[in-house]
Design a protein around this motif. Structure first.
Motif, mmCIF file in Angstrom:
data_model
loop_
_atom_site.group_PDB
_atom_site.id
_atom_site.type_symbol
_atom_site.label_atom_id
_atom_site.label_comp_id
_atom_site.label_asym_id
_atom_site.label_seq_id
_atom_site.Cartn_x
_atom_site.Cartn_y
_atom_site.Cartn_z
ATOM 1 N N VAL A 143 0.850 -1.192 0.000
ATOM 2 C CA VAL A 143 0.000 0.000 0.000
ATOM 3 C C VAL A 143 0.884 1.239 0.000
ATOM 4 O O VAL A 143 1.815 1.351 0.801
ATOM 5 N N CYS A 144 0.594 2.141 -0.924
ATOM 6 C CA CYS A 144 1.257 3.440 -0.973
ATOM 7 C C CYS A 144 0.310 4.463 -0.360
ATOM 8 O O CYS A 144 -0.834 4.599 -0.794
ATOM 9 N N PHE A 145 0.775 5.152 0.659
ATOM 10 C CA PHE A 145 -0.030 6.195 1.275
ATOM 11 C C PHE A 145 0.319 7.536 0.633
ATOM 12 O O PHE A 145 1.489 7.852 0.415
ATOM 13 N N MET A 146 -0.702 8.297 0.327
ATOM 14 C CA MET A 146 -0.530 9.612 -0.292
ATOM 15 C C MET A 146 -1.289 10.635 0.548
ATOM 16 O O MET A 146 -2.315 10.315 1.143
ATOM 17 N N THR A 147 -0.773 11.857 0.576
ATOM 18 C CA THR A 147 -1.370 12.901 1.402
ATOM 19 C C THR A 147 -1.536 14.195 0.615
ATOM 20 O O THR A 147 -0.667 14.570 -0.175
#
Length: 155
Positions: A143-147
């Motif tokens: 999972v790649c978390f983006m903000t």
């Protein structure tokens, strides 16, 4: 000639549950096929939503969850495959950004399949920044978390 379409975004209610789960399921089916996601190996993936068949005109949906006063999650952004690349996803994402901004939230977070580079680039165009990539034992992908930082982005 460019055709401009009228798009109406409204809040969902309990009468929309079957319709929305169908949109989510159909919208994520191609991702499930590409990454080999099944109800057995990834039961919580949006492609495995359960409910009745699609029977209306909506082409997409999105959810926002207020985690804390400073943080919201953009979730379940789904657009039917045949309706993609027409601005619907962008408008739904901006609806979430506007809602979070109105709530006084400082940032919005999303988790996506890390290897889905086309989706990652799409979120980056909106203003999301790539963050940590994490592996979870219950998921068959990273999972790649983006903000999206509300104060830094004015889209």
């Amino acid at each position: 000639m460019i055709a401009h379409h009228f798009i109406r975004i409204r809040k969902a209610n309990s009468a929309d549950i079957a319709l929305l789960s169908s949109i989510i399921r159909k919208s994520f089916r191609d991702v499930a096929v590409k990454f080999g996601l099944t109800p057995e190996n990834c039961p919580k993936h949006p492609s495995n939503c359960t409910d009745d068949e699609l029977n209306g005109l909506p082409v997409g949906c999105v959810a926002i969850e207020k985690a804390t006063n400073d943080l919201c999650y953009l979730e379940r952004l789904a657009v039917l495959p045949e309706k993609r690349c027409k601005g619907f996803g962008n408008q739904l994402a901006h609806q979430v950004l506007d809602t979070a901004r109105a709530w006084g939230t400082k940032s919005i977070s999303i988790g996506i399949i890390a290897e889905q580079t086309d989706l990652k680039m799409w979120y980056q165009k909106i203003g999301f920044k790539e963050g940590e990539t994490k592996e979870f034992s219950h998921l068959p992908f990273c999972v790649c978390f983006m903000t999206y930082e509300i104060g830094r982005n004015l889209t």
